[in-house]
Motif scaffolding. Structure first.
Motif, short mmCIF file in Angstrom:
data_model
loop_
_atom_site.label_atom_id
_atom_site.label_comp_id
_atom_site.label_asym_id
_atom_site.label_seq_id
_atom_site.Cartn_x
_atom_site.Cartn_y
_atom_site.Cartn_z
N LYS A 181 0.83 -1.22 0.00
CA LYS A 181 0.00 0.00 0.00
C LYS A 181 0.86 1.26 0.00
CE LYS A 181 -2.69 -1.64 3.43
NZ LYS A 181 -3.78 -1.67 4.43
N GLY A 182 2.00 1.18 0.65
CA GLY A 182 2.90 2.34 0.70
C GLY A 182 4.31 1.89 1.00
N LEU A 183 5.29 2.61 0.46
CA LEU A 183 6.69 2.23 0.67
C LEU A 183 7.53 3.51 0.66
CD1 LEU A 183 8.79 -0.06 0.88
CD2 LEU A 183 8.91 -0.06 -1.62
N GLN A 184 8.20 3.75 1.78
CA GLN A 184 9.08 4.91 1.87
C GLN A 184 10.42 4.47 2.44
OE1 GLN A 184 7.48 8.65 3.25
NE2 GLN A 184 5.41 7.82 3.28
N SER A 185 11.44 5.22 2.13
CA SER A 185 12.76 4.88 2.67
C SER A 185 13.62 6.13 2.79
CB SER A 185 13.46 3.84 1.77
OG SER A 185 13.38 4.21 0.41
N ARG A 186 14.59 6.07 3.70
CA ARG A 186 15.52 7.19 3.82
C ARG A 186 16.96 6.67 3.89
NH1 ARG A 186 16.48 8.28 9.38
NH2 ARG A 186 15.21 6.92 10.69
N TYR A 187 17.87 7.51 3.47
CA TYR A 187 19.26 7.13 3.21
C TYR A 187 20.19 8.15 3.83
CZ TYR A 187 16.76 4.25 -0.03
OH TYR A 187 15.87 3.35 -0.52
N GLU A 188 21.25 7.66 4.47
CA GLU A 188 22.27 8.57 5.00
C GLU A 188 23.64 7.93 4.83
OE1 GLU A 188 22.09 11.45 8.63
OE2 GLU A 188 22.92 9.55 9.39
N GLY A 189 24.54 8.68 4.22
CA GLY A 189 25.90 8.17 4.01
C GLY A 189 26.93 9.07 4.64
N ASN A 190 27.97 8.45 5.23
CA ASN A 190 29.05 9.20 5.89
C ASN A 190 30.25 9.35 4.98
OD1 ASN A 190 27.50 8.09 8.24
ND2 ASN A 190 29.02 9.38 9.28
N LEU A 191 30.74 10.58 4.92
CA LEU A 191 31.89 10.88 4.07
C LEU A 191 32.86 11.72 4.87
CD1 LEU A 191 32.26 10.24 0.98
CD2 LEU A 191 31.61 12.60 0.57
N ASP A 192 34.15 11.37 4.79
CA ASP A 192 35.19 12.16 5.45
C ASP A 192 36.01 12.84 4.35
OD1 ASP A 192 37.54 13.08 6.67
OD2 ASP A 192 37.49 11.49 8.18
N LEU A 193 35.88 14.17 4.29
CA LEU A 193 36.50 14.94 3.20
C LEU A 193 38.02 14.84 3.17
CD1 LEU A 193 34.88 18.38 2.51
CD2 LEU A 193 34.65 16.23 1.30
N GLN A 194 38.62 14.34 4.25
CA GLN A 194 40.08 14.18 4.24
C GLN A 194 40.53 13.27 3.11
OE1 GLN A 194 41.98 14.16 8.45
NE2 GLN A 194 39.92 13.33 8.74
N GLY A 195 39.66 12.35 2.70
CA GLY A 195 39.97 11.47 1.57
C GLY A 195 40.03 12.25 0.27
N PHE A 196 38.97 12.99 -0.03
CA PHE A 196 38.91 13.77 -1.28
C PHE A 196 40.04 14.79 -1.36
CE2 PHE A 196 37.54 17.73 -3.39
CZ PHE A 196 37.38 17.26 -4.68
N LEU A 197 40.37 15.39 -0.22
CA LEU A 197 41.38 16.45 -0.22
C LEU A 197 42.80 15.92 -0.15
CD1 LEU A 197 39.48 18.93 2.14
CD2 LEU A 197 39.84 19.21 -0.32
N GLY A 198 42.94 14.59 -0.08
CA GLY A 198 44.27 13.99 -0.06
C GLY A 198 45.02 14.25 1.24
N LEU A 199 44.27 14.46 2.34
CA LEU A 199 44.90 14.79 3.63
C LEU A 199 45.20 13.55 4.46
CD1 LEU A 199 42.85 17.96 4.66
CD2 LEU A 199 45.13 17.83 3.62
N SER A 200 44.72 12.41 4.02
CA SER A 200 44.96 11.17 4.76
C SER A 200 45.00 10.01 3.79
CB SER A 200 43.84 10.95 5.79
OG SER A 200 43.87 9.62 6.27
N GLU A 201 45.95 9.10 4.00
CA GLU A 201 46.02 7.91 3.15
C GLU A 201 45.17 6.78 3.72
OE1 GLU A 201 47.53 7.42 0.11
OE2 GLU A 201 47.91 9.58 0.13
N THR A 202 44.73 6.93 4.97
CA THR A 202 43.98 5.84 5.60
C THR A 202 42.47 6.06 5.55
OG1 THR A 202 44.26 6.93 7.74
CG2 THR A 202 45.84 5.19 7.19
N VAL A 203 42.04 7.31 5.47
CA VAL A 203 40.61 7.62 5.39
C VAL A 203 40.10 7.22 4.00
CG1 VAL A 203 38.94 9.51 5.26
CG2 VAL A 203 40.65 9.49 7.08
N PRO A 204 38.98 6.46 3.91
CA PRO A 204 38.45 6.13 2.59
C PRO A 204 38.04 7.40 1.83
CG PRO A 204 37.34 4.85 4.31
CD PRO A 204 38.17 5.89 5.00
N VAL A 205 38.28 7.41 0.52
CA VAL A 205 37.86 8.55 -0.30
C VAL A 205 36.33 8.50 -0.51
CG1 VAL A 205 38.14 9.69 -2.54
CG2 VAL A 205 40.12 8.66 -1.42
N GLY A 206 35.80 7.29 -0.59
CA GLY A 206 34.37 7.11 -0.83
C GLY A 206 33.56 7.10 0.46
N TYR A 207 32.29 6.76 0.32
CA TYR A 207 31.42 6.65 1.50
C TYR A 207 31.99 5.61 2.48
CZ TYR A 207 27.27 9.41 0.23
OH TYR A 207 26.39 10.44 -0.04
N GLN A 208 31.98 5.98 3.76
CA GLN A 208 32.43 5.02 4.78
C GLN A 208 31.33 4.02 5.07
OE1 GLN A 208 33.55 8.15 7.63
NE2 GLN A 208 35.67 7.46 7.40
#
Lengths: 203, 203
Positions: free
Chosen positions: A130-157
């Motif tokens: 009859k009804g279907l809803q969903s919600r989504y939340e993803g964690n991202l640490d910008l240190q990956g994108f900015l190249g500030l850490s080699e251990t932090v994932p660049v993508g969603y954690q």
């Protein structure tokens, strides 16, 4: 000259021959779904699809993607009107909010796929939703994108998804539908199991 | 009472204090980019972001996703107007073409992210880009989604990306930019390295 029947050009008869009674569950054409499955069992090549997008940079963090043609069921489909998507970043990420950002589109994709997967597999089992809803939340640490850490994932954690199903079925069956949605969702499986992406430069 | 300066409320002076000369490359505010990097080096918590989406099923293979708020740089941002995305399937996949399909959105996401990643890292190096276009194609075998094979991947088997860069730089530098784009793209890394997705049922 033979007498014409009340059906001009025999349209109704031909229609009945080609279109057996269609069964719909959750507005999904289950008859078409099962005949597609039968066809693919006989001709697995029919299952091969290629989906496509193009992207054009505008300026800064603003760019536009277009979806139009695809290949599937043995032929090219160029019949759709082009669909345009604006992508940008919020000001805190050097943008001007001219569209959702790429990692947000990466939540839109599984939201549609898990929903359709759940609905289609419920329909195949004759379960009315009859009804279907969903919600989504993803964690991202910008240190990956900015190249500030080699251990932090660049993508969603990690991405968390919460479904609310309105249907007259026991909770165990709702849980089963949520498992089915994941098992058969193309986007969910691409993200959780990874896919190779080759990037090359045209001249 | 002290004499007022020609600058009402000292606005210009304060503005100069807060806003040093901004340097833009490829319309990216490189000054803001580098000050963000400096800030995150001192306070890594500022780099923590949470992006969100919601989805509501309409009927059949048609559903709608919404993007609005996110958490980042230490605070909630609820300032954007809600952005709505229609998702549907083409008729061959039991839909009515009321939107791009979920696996197509899964190409829109990396298209925006690889583009922004390339532009931002070029900007940080002072490389001016005159034009940037790319195209994406992903292979999908529906036998996975339909549960007709245990060996066929349910997700994309592979995605190919082709970039065209218009810039007055040698080909080797263009190749380097394409490598940087991949290395630092959040979406590319989520897809190629996978991310955990937890799906649960609300009551």
């Amino acid at each position: 000259m033979p007498k014409r029947s009340g059906r001009p050009f025999g349209y109704t008869v031909r229609r009945e021959e080609k279109m057996p009674e269609q069964k719909f569950v959750n507005s999904v054409n289950v008859t078409q779904l099962f005949s597609t499955i039968d066809l693919i069992k006989q001709k697995p090549d029919v299952a091969q699809f290629k989906f496509r997008a193009t992207n054009k940079w505008v300026n800064g963090t603003h760019n536009k993607a277009t979806i139009k043609d695809f290949y599937g069921a043995g032929q090219e489909d160029n019949s759709r009107i082009a669909m345009l998507f604006e992508l940008d970043e919020p000001p805190v990420l050097c943008g001007r909010n001219l569209g959702a950002n790429p990692v947000e589109y990466l939540l839109v994709a599984p939201s549609g796929c898990l929903t359709t997967s759940l609905i289609a597999h419920a329909a195949a089992r004759g379960i009315e939703i009859k009804g279907l809803q969903s919600r989504y939340e993803g964690n991202l640490d910008l240190q990956g994108f900015l190249g500030l850490s080699e251990t932090v994932p660049v993508g969603y954690q990690g991405i968390r998804v919460y479904f609310t199903i309105d249907a007259d079925i026991p909770d165990e069956q709702k849980e089963e539908l949520v498992r089915m949605a994941q098992k058969y969702s193309s986007v969910f499986n691409t993200i959780t199991k990874s896919a190779p992406v080759s990037v090359s430069l045209g001249r």
